[in-house]
Enzyme design. Structure first.
Site, PDB file in Angstrom:
ATOM      1  N   HIS A 153       0.829  -1.219   0.000  1.00  0.00           N
ATOM      2  CA  HIS A 153       0.000   0.000   0.000  1.00  0.00           C
ATOM      3  C   HIS A 153       0.863   1.269   0.000  1.00  0.00           C
ATOM      4  O   HIS A 153       0.413   2.310   0.476  1.00  0.00           O
ATOM      5  CB  HIS A 153      -0.964   0.041   1.206  1.00  0.00           C
ATOM      6  CG  HIS A 153      -1.670  -1.250   1.474  1.00  0.00           C
ATOM      7  ND1 HIS A 153      -2.951  -1.516   1.018  1.00  0.00           N
ATOM      8  CD2 HIS A 153      -1.266  -2.377   2.117  1.00  0.00           C
ATOM      9  CE1 HIS A 153      -3.305  -2.742   1.387  1.00  0.00           C
ATOM     10  NE2 HIS A 153      -2.292  -3.288   2.053  1.00  0.00           N
ATOM     11  N   SER A 274      15.436  22.118 -15.069  1.00  0.00           N
ATOM     12  CA  SER A 274      14.281  22.966 -15.335  1.00  0.00           C
ATOM     13  C   SER A 274      14.796  24.307 -15.838  1.00  0.00           C
ATOM     14  O   SER A 274      15.832  24.787 -15.379  1.00  0.00           O
ATOM     15  CB  SER A 274      13.481  23.163 -14.051  1.00  0.00           C
ATOM     16  OG  SER A 274      12.734  24.354 -14.132  1.00  0.00           O
ATOM     17  N   LYS A 280      16.187  21.815  -9.798  1.00  0.00           N
ATOM     18  CA  LYS A 280      15.485  20.610 -10.239  1.00  0.00           C
ATOM     19  C   LYS A 280      16.366  19.622 -10.990  1.00  0.00           C
ATOM     20  O   LYS A 280      17.226  19.993 -11.761  1.00  0.00           O
ATOM     21  CB  LYS A 280      14.331  21.018 -11.170  1.00  0.00           C
ATOM     22  CG  LYS A 280      13.253  21.807 -10.459  1.00  0.00           C
ATOM     23  CD  LYS A 280      12.234  20.906  -9.837  1.00  0.00           C
ATOM     24  CE  LYS A 280      11.270  20.472 -10.901  1.00  0.00           C
ATOM     25  NZ  LYS A 280      10.052  19.927 -10.378  1.00  0.00           N
ATOM     26  N   GLU A 287       9.815   8.995 -16.450  1.00  0.00           N
ATOM     27  CA  GLU A 287       8.425   9.420 -16.657  1.00  0.00           C
ATOM     28  C   GLU A 287       7.930   9.005 -18.039  1.00  0.00           C
ATOM     29  O   GLU A 287       6.780   8.589 -18.213  1.00  0.00           O
ATOM     30  CB  GLU A 287       8.321  10.943 -16.512  1.00  0.00           C
ATOM     31  CG  GLU A 287       8.605  11.442 -15.100  1.00  0.00           C
ATOM     32  CD  GLU A 287       8.763  12.956 -15.070  1.00  0.00           C
ATOM     33  OE1 GLU A 287       9.908  13.431 -15.050  1.00  0.00           O
ATOM     34  OE2 GLU A 287       7.744  13.656 -15.107  1.00  0.00           O
TER      35      GLU A 287
END
Ligand code: ARG
Length: 459
Positions: A153, A274, A280, A287
């Site tokens: 979970h 970024s 970043k 992704e």
């Protein structure tokens, strides 16, 4: 090609919807291979004279070299790769080219071309999946004893090792590879010679063409031969499952590289910055692997939907098998390569992993097991006692291992300080020696086993 019965050419929009050359041109090598096998067989069977066969063979090789050199001109009015190759062949060898299409149709031709393409692609995917297994097994061996939290979970459940986690994916990839191979084995029958749908009256030798194209045997039913796209569906379904596996690991990389987790570091090579936020480091490749699984799954559902209402045998609908199949299998190939690159550059952060492994009362099960083993408590009672101790520790804002012995004894008087040995995460993973469990020795043996197995495959 069918000028005889037609007085005018197709409408512009008809040509646009009908043409597949824009995407089936990639079947050129398969198409030419198939034609070479077919014409050689026509010669041997005495259907075409040897000089025609020689002419056609030489012409087809010239076409292939033009395609290789990039000088071949693909024209939309020639509709598809089959007619494009044949038309160029006619320019090169003259009217003899028209004899190549004896005893075949584009229906069996395209089915053969697609099987050849899917077969080659499955072999390549299998090799890429093996390479990813290799990268993962190597990293797993290195981190057989690196503890990390195991989750259910997405809540800390029990400590595991980083190597154990990686080997879970090695198992998945092995099932993927098994599916690629199963699909390949079932695919490996040759539809060439089924002609349009009914077979042919020419004395062709389908066993010969099947063998020369590396198929195990010819397909047994001419209708099924031209109407079947199971081979693409099976390849896509195997690919979709593999893409889902990659997507799950990609998701973990995304989560693990976040500042909040900090479990792993991804190299600059697989990270982007970024344009506005200098701090970043975005895991874009992970992704995209996660996202691209959608395209693969989409191609599978797309083709299932194309096929589901088609009466036997061939319908032009089946031309829609191509873009999705090409795109999905190539997408999976890209994802496998990107994932192998990321895994090779992935660096777990042992301190962070260990601290996280101990948080969230992840060794509560070890305490319960200790109560069962050492004090003879029934597991349900041990579960209850442990639950109360976790509640006590949690209300004090401390870990189980920091709970004073007296507090534990207030709950269960027979507890001794020997209990503290099982409350450490290293002890916890070390004790999971059951077959398939996370004990570092197990993990090391499994990783070594995989590396040996992978090496013997390529030997
Ligand atoms: N381009 C077609 C396809 O990919 C080839 C077969 C065409 N057959 C036909 N009867 N029109 O399906």
């Amino acid at each position: 090609m069918w000028g005889g019965r037609f007085a005018s050419g197709p409408a512009e929009i008809m040509e646009e919807i009908n043409a597949s050359i824009g995407f089936d041109k990639r079947l050129a090598p398969q198409d030419i291979r198939g034609s070479l096998a077919h014409v050689a067989m026509l010669g041997k069977a005495g259907i075409l004279p040897a000089e025609d066969v020689a002419k056609i063979e030489a012409g087809l090789k010239t076409v292939q070299s033009e395609i290789d050199a990039g000088t071949f001109e693909f024209r939309r009015e020639l509709e598809d790769i089959h007619m494009s190759v044949e038309s160029r062949l006619r320019e090169i060898v003259g009217p003899t080219a028209g004899r190549l299409h004896t005893a075949r149709s584009r229906n069996d031709q395209v089915a053969t071309d697609m099987r050849l393409w899917v077969r080659d692609t499955l072999d390549a995917l299998d090799a890429q999946a093996a390479d990813l297994q290799q990268a993962m097994a190597e990293l797993a061996l290195k981190h057989a004893g690196t503890v990390m939290p195991g989750f259910t979970h997405l809540q800390s459940a029990q400590p595991v090792t980083f190597g154990h986690h990686l080997l879970a994916y090695v198992e998945m990839l092995n099932r993927d590879r098994g599916r690629f191979r199963d699909a390949r084995a079932r695919l490996n029958e040759c539809p060439l010679g089924a002609a349009a749908l009914a077979g042919t009256s020419f004395p062709i030798d389908r066993h010969a063409t099947a063998a020369s194209l590396g198929f195990d045997r010819p397909t047994a039913n001419s209708l099924d031969s031209v109407a079947d796209r199971d081979f693409a569906l099976e390849a896509l379904s195997a690919a979709a499952i593999a893409a889902v596996h990659l997507s799950r690991f990609a998701e973990e990389i995304v989560v693990w590289t976040s500042a909040q987790f900090g479990f792993v570091k991804l190299s600059d090579r697989f990270t982007t910055g970024s344009s506005i936020m200098p701090q970043k480091r975005n895991p874009d490749a992970a992704e995209l692997v996660r996202a691209k699984s959608g395209r693969v799954i989409g191609a599978l559902s797309g083709l299932l939907i194309v096929m589901k209402g088609l009466p036997l045998a061939y319908s032009k609908d089946m031309q829609e098998d191509k873009e999705g199949t090409f795109d999905a299998l190539q997408t999976l190939s890209l994802c496998l390569a990107a994932m192998a690159g990321m895994v090779r550059d992935l660096e777990p952060v042992p301190d962070v992993l260990k601290a996280a492994a101990g948080s969230g009362y992840a060794t509560a099960t070890d305490l319960a097991d200790w109560l069962v083993r050492e004090l003879g408590l029934p597991f349900r009672d041990a579960h209850h006692v442990t639950g109360r101790l976790v509640g006590e520790a949690s209300s004090r804002g401390i870990g189980l291992e920091a709970l004073p012995l007296a507090v534990m004894q207030a709950e269960e008087p027979r507890i001794t300080d020997a209990v503290f040995a099982v409350l450490g995460v290293e002890n916890s993973v070390g004790s999971r020696t059951s077959y398939g469990g996370t004990a570092p020795d197990n993990v090391r043996a499994q990783a070594e086993g995989w590396l040996k197995r992978l090496a013997s495959e390529t030997a």
